[in-house]
Design a protein around this motif. Structure first.
Motif, PDB file in Angstrom:
ATOM      1  N   ASP A   1     -14.497   6.780   6.104  1.00 12.91           N
ATOM      2  CA  ASP A   1     -13.735   5.721   6.759  1.00 12.91           C
ATOM      3  C   ASP A   1     -13.575   4.479   5.896  1.00 12.91           C
ATOM      4  O   ASP A   1     -12.953   3.491   6.320  1.00 12.91           O
ATOM      5  N   THR A   2     -14.110   4.498   4.699  1.00 17.15           N
ATOM      6  CA  THR A   2     -13.897   3.402   3.743  1.00 17.15           C
ATOM      7  C   THR A   2     -12.880   3.771   2.660  1.00 17.15           C
ATOM      8  O   THR A   2     -12.571   2.936   1.803  1.00 17.15           O
ATOM      9  N   ASP A   3     -12.363   5.003   2.680  1.00 17.95           N
ATOM     10  CA  ASP A   3     -11.345   5.401   1.713  1.00 17.95           C
ATOM     11  C   ASP A   3     -10.042   4.658   1.999  1.00 17.95           C
ATOM     12  O   ASP A   3      -9.770   4.269   3.144  1.00 17.95           O
ATOM     13  N   ALA A   4      -9.236   4.478   0.971  1.00 13.88           N
ATOM     14  CA  ALA A   4      -7.983   3.739   1.152  1.00 13.88           C
ATOM     15  C   ALA A   4      -6.933   4.245   0.177  1.00 13.88           C
ATOM     16  O   ALA A   4      -7.244   4.646  -0.951  1.00 13.88           O
ATOM     17  N   ILE A   5      -5.681   4.218   0.641  1.00 13.66           N
ATOM     18  CA  ILE A   5      -4.533   4.492  -0.221  1.00 13.66           C
ATOM     19  C   ILE A   5      -3.895   3.158  -0.575  1.00 13.66           C
ATOM     20  O   ILE A   5      -3.514   2.395   0.319  1.00 13.66           O
ATOM     21  N   GLY A   6      -3.771   2.872  -1.866  1.00 10.58           N
ATOM     22  CA  GLY A   6      -3.211   1.597  -2.297  1.00 10.58           C
ATOM     23  C   GLY A   6      -2.105   1.767  -3.317  1.00 10.58           C
ATOM     24  O   GLY A   6      -2.042   2.775  -4.025  1.00 10.58           O
ATOM     25  N   ASP A   7      -1.237   0.778  -3.370  1.00 13.69           N
ATOM     26  CA  ASP A   7      -0.142   0.757  -4.342  1.00 13.69           C
ATOM     27  C   ASP A   7      -0.672   0.151  -5.641  1.00 13.69           C
ATOM     28  O   ASP A   7      -1.079  -1.015  -5.672  1.00 13.69           O
ATOM     29  N   SER A   8      -0.666   0.925  -6.699  1.00 14.14           N
ATOM     30  CA  SER A   8      -1.259   0.487  -7.967  1.00 14.14           C
ATOM     31  C   SER A   8      -0.418  -0.543  -8.697  1.00 14.14           C
ATOM     32  O   SER A   8      -0.901  -1.201  -9.613  1.00 14.14           O
ATOM     33  N   THR A   9       0.853  -0.717  -8.302  1.00 18.07           N
ATOM     34  CA  THR A   9       1.733  -1.649  -9.004  1.00 18.07           C
ATOM     35  C   THR A   9       1.904  -2.971  -8.280  1.00 18.07           C
ATOM     36  O   THR A   9       2.274  -3.970  -8.894  1.00 18.07           O
ATOM     37  N   ARG A  10       1.696  -2.986  -6.973  1.00 24.36           N
ATOM     38  CA  ARG A  10       1.930  -4.172  -6.124  1.00 24.36           C
ATOM     39  C   ARG A  10       3.397  -4.586  -6.116  1.00 24.36           C
ATOM     40  O   ARG A  10       3.741  -5.670  -5.665  1.00 24.36           O
ATOM     41  N   ASN A  11       4.271  -3.710  -6.575  1.00 22.91           N
ATOM     42  CA  ASN A  11       5.706  -4.003  -6.583  1.00 22.91           C
ATOM     43  C   ASN A  11       6.311  -3.444  -5.294  1.00 22.91           C
ATOM     44  O   ASN A  11       7.133  -2.530  -5.296  1.00 22.91           O
ATOM     45  N   TYR A  12       5.897  -4.033  -4.176  1.00 22.95           N
ATOM     46  CA  TYR A  12       6.146  -3.430  -2.878  1.00 22.95           C
ATOM     47  C   TYR A  12       7.626  -3.330  -2.524  1.00 22.95           C
ATOM     48  O   TYR A  12       8.080  -2.285  -2.051  1.00 22.95           O
ATOM     49  N   ALA A  13       8.371  -4.394  -2.715  1.00 28.69           N
ATOM     50  CA  ALA A  13       9.769  -4.403  -2.278  1.00 28.69           C
ATOM     51  C   ALA A  13      10.577  -3.328  -2.997  1.00 28.69           C
ATOM     52  O   ALA A  13      11.337  -2.581  -2.368  1.00 28.69           O
ATOM     53  N   ALA A  14      10.416  -3.229  -4.308  1.00 28.19           N
ATOM     54  CA  ALA A  14      11.178  -2.244  -5.075  1.00 28.19           C
ATOM     55  C   ALA A  14      10.756  -0.822  -4.721  1.00 28.19           C
ATOM     56  O   ALA A  14      11.597   0.074  -4.572  1.00 28.19           O
ATOM     57  N   ASN A  15       9.461  -0.598  -4.566  1.00 28.40           N
ATOM     58  CA  ASN A  15       8.974   0.750  -4.248  1.00 28.40           C
ATOM     59  C   ASN A  15       9.424   1.197  -2.863  1.00 28.40           C
ATOM     60  O   ASN A  15       9.862   2.338  -2.667  1.00 28.40           O
ATOM     61  N   ALA A  16       9.330   0.287  -1.886  1.00 26.38           N
ATOM     62  CA  ALA A  16       9.763   0.632  -0.537  1.00 26.38           C
ATOM     63  C   ALA A  16      11.262   0.881  -0.488  1.00 26.38           C
ATOM     64  O   ALA A  16      11.733   1.807   0.189  1.00 26.38           O
ATOM     65  N   ALA A  17      12.034   0.055  -1.195  1.00 26.51           N
ATOM     66  CA  ALA A  17      13.489   0.217  -1.195  1.00 26.51           C
ATOM     67  C   ALA A  17      13.897   1.562  -1.791  1.00 26.51           C
ATOM     68  O   ALA A  17      14.811   2.226  -1.292  1.00 26.51           O
TER      69      ALA A  17
END
Length: 359
Positions: free
Chosen positions: A71-87
């Motif tokens: 329950d401490t595992d996590a999926i994270g975005d390694s680039t933090r470039n959220y807007a471009a990745n989501a788009a």
């Protein structure tokens, strides 16, 4: 009893987005399938990278390779470039505009229809260059209680760590479909457009963006297995500011997954500061850019500009600028397409105005 898929399709919500919204509700697979996202232990050990990481890899006790799920595992975005990745992911039809439907009876035997909405990022920065409140991944919920004749009686909308409830007869609808006004950046769900005081913050839901009736993804109590995955849909941790929160957990590990009546609605908050007037703006082309000239109210500290190709029903590209004065201009790169442009300001209390079009 009518088949639950039929009921869920009949009443799935129409999402009314804010003019500035940059992240739409999509398939949960945008988070596992993103080519920049990685599943890690709390200590940093990598458990899965693209393309091993998929929804089907997640489970309540073990992963697809039989590694124990914590329950401490996590999926994270390694680039933090959220807007471009989501788009980029939203442009793919297999991910775009989804709602995850789940039907469940509560402890009193009443049938509820739950609609779980996943967003790539919770972005309060859409309200201006602020600190606090942003986090990776965002699960929101709309749920409807039916009576014995399978007619809607009550609506409950998630709003941050709380919820608001209305009788079906008093809520805005389009036929059998509830209208849900999605707040800018935070994705809290409201029964009407406007500025909504949360007790710490205003949510702005101007209702001037696209209206989307998402496609249904059917969920059962324990299937697919990812609904019970114990980890975090993001690796953001809460800070000390009132708006801060950690990335969310899966729908199936929450108390109201098996008893929807546990998500209680609360009344409106009091003590709200005033909402600033929107800016007066004009826009013109200058080569490969759009130049927005603005006159902002005296209390404005930031200007937000949202661009959406004319005729598009997709998310906006929203940029926030700190203001040094009440008048000036900002420049945004833009190709040769025609754009719908929306602007708003943020006041000294961090309160955002509604979005308006330049004259």
């Amino acid at each position: 009893m009518t088949d639950v898929r039929v009921l869920l399709e009949r009443h799935k919500p129409r999402l009314v987005y804010d003019s500035h919204e940059a992240y739409f509700a999509d398939s949960a697979a945008i988070w596992t399938d993103s080519p920049t996202n990685v599943l890690k232990r709390a200590g940093g050990t990598v458990l899965a990278k693209p393309t091993k990481l998929r929804l089907a890899f997640l489970g309540p006790k073990v992963y697809g390779d039989n590694t124990k799920a914590l329950d401490t595992d996590a999926i994270g975005d390694s680039t933090r470039n959220y807007a471009a990745n989501a788009a980029a992911l939203h442009k793919l039809a297999k991910y775009a505009n989804r709602v995850h439907g789940h039907a469940r009876r509560d402890a009193q035997g009443r049938l509820w229809l739950q609609y779980w909405l996943f967003y790539y990022y919770n972005d309060y920065q859409l309200l201006g260059p602020l600190s606090g409140g942003n986090h990776e991944g965002d699960w929101e919920l709309v749920q409807i209680r039916l009576d014995a004749a399978e007619q809607p009686q009550q609506l409950v909308f998630s709003q941050h760590k709380q919820a608001e409830s209305k009788a079906w007869k008093d809520a805005p609808k389009s036929g059998a479909t509830p209208l849900v006004y999605v707040a800018r950046g935070s994705h809290a769900n409201y029964f009407g457009k406007g500025s909504h005081w949360t007790g710490n913050w205003f949510d702005q839901a101007d209702g001037k963006g696209p209206q989307i009736l998402p496609a249904l993804v059917l969920l059962e109590d324990a299937a697919p297995a990812w609904v019970l995955w114990p980890g975090f849909w993001g690796d953001t941790k809460a800070g000390v500011l009132p708006l801060d929160s950690s990335s969310p957990v899966s729908p199936g590990v929450r108390p109201h997954w098996l008893d929807p009546s546990l998500l209680k609605g609360v009344g409106p908050k009091t003590g709200a500061p005033p909402v600033p007037a929107p800016p007066r703006t004009t826009v013109q082309r200058a080569g490969g850019s759009l130049v927005v000239s603005y006159q902002a109210p005296p209390e404005a500290t930031a200007l937000a500009v949202a661009l959406r190709p004319k005729g598009s029903n997709g998310p906006a590209v929203t940029t926030a600028f700190k203001l040094d004065g009440a008048k000036g201009e900002v420049e945004l790169p833009a190709d040769d397409r025609e754009y719908d442009v929306w602007t708003s300001v943020v006041g000294v209390d961090g309160v955002a105005s509604e979005g308006v079009r330049p004259k």
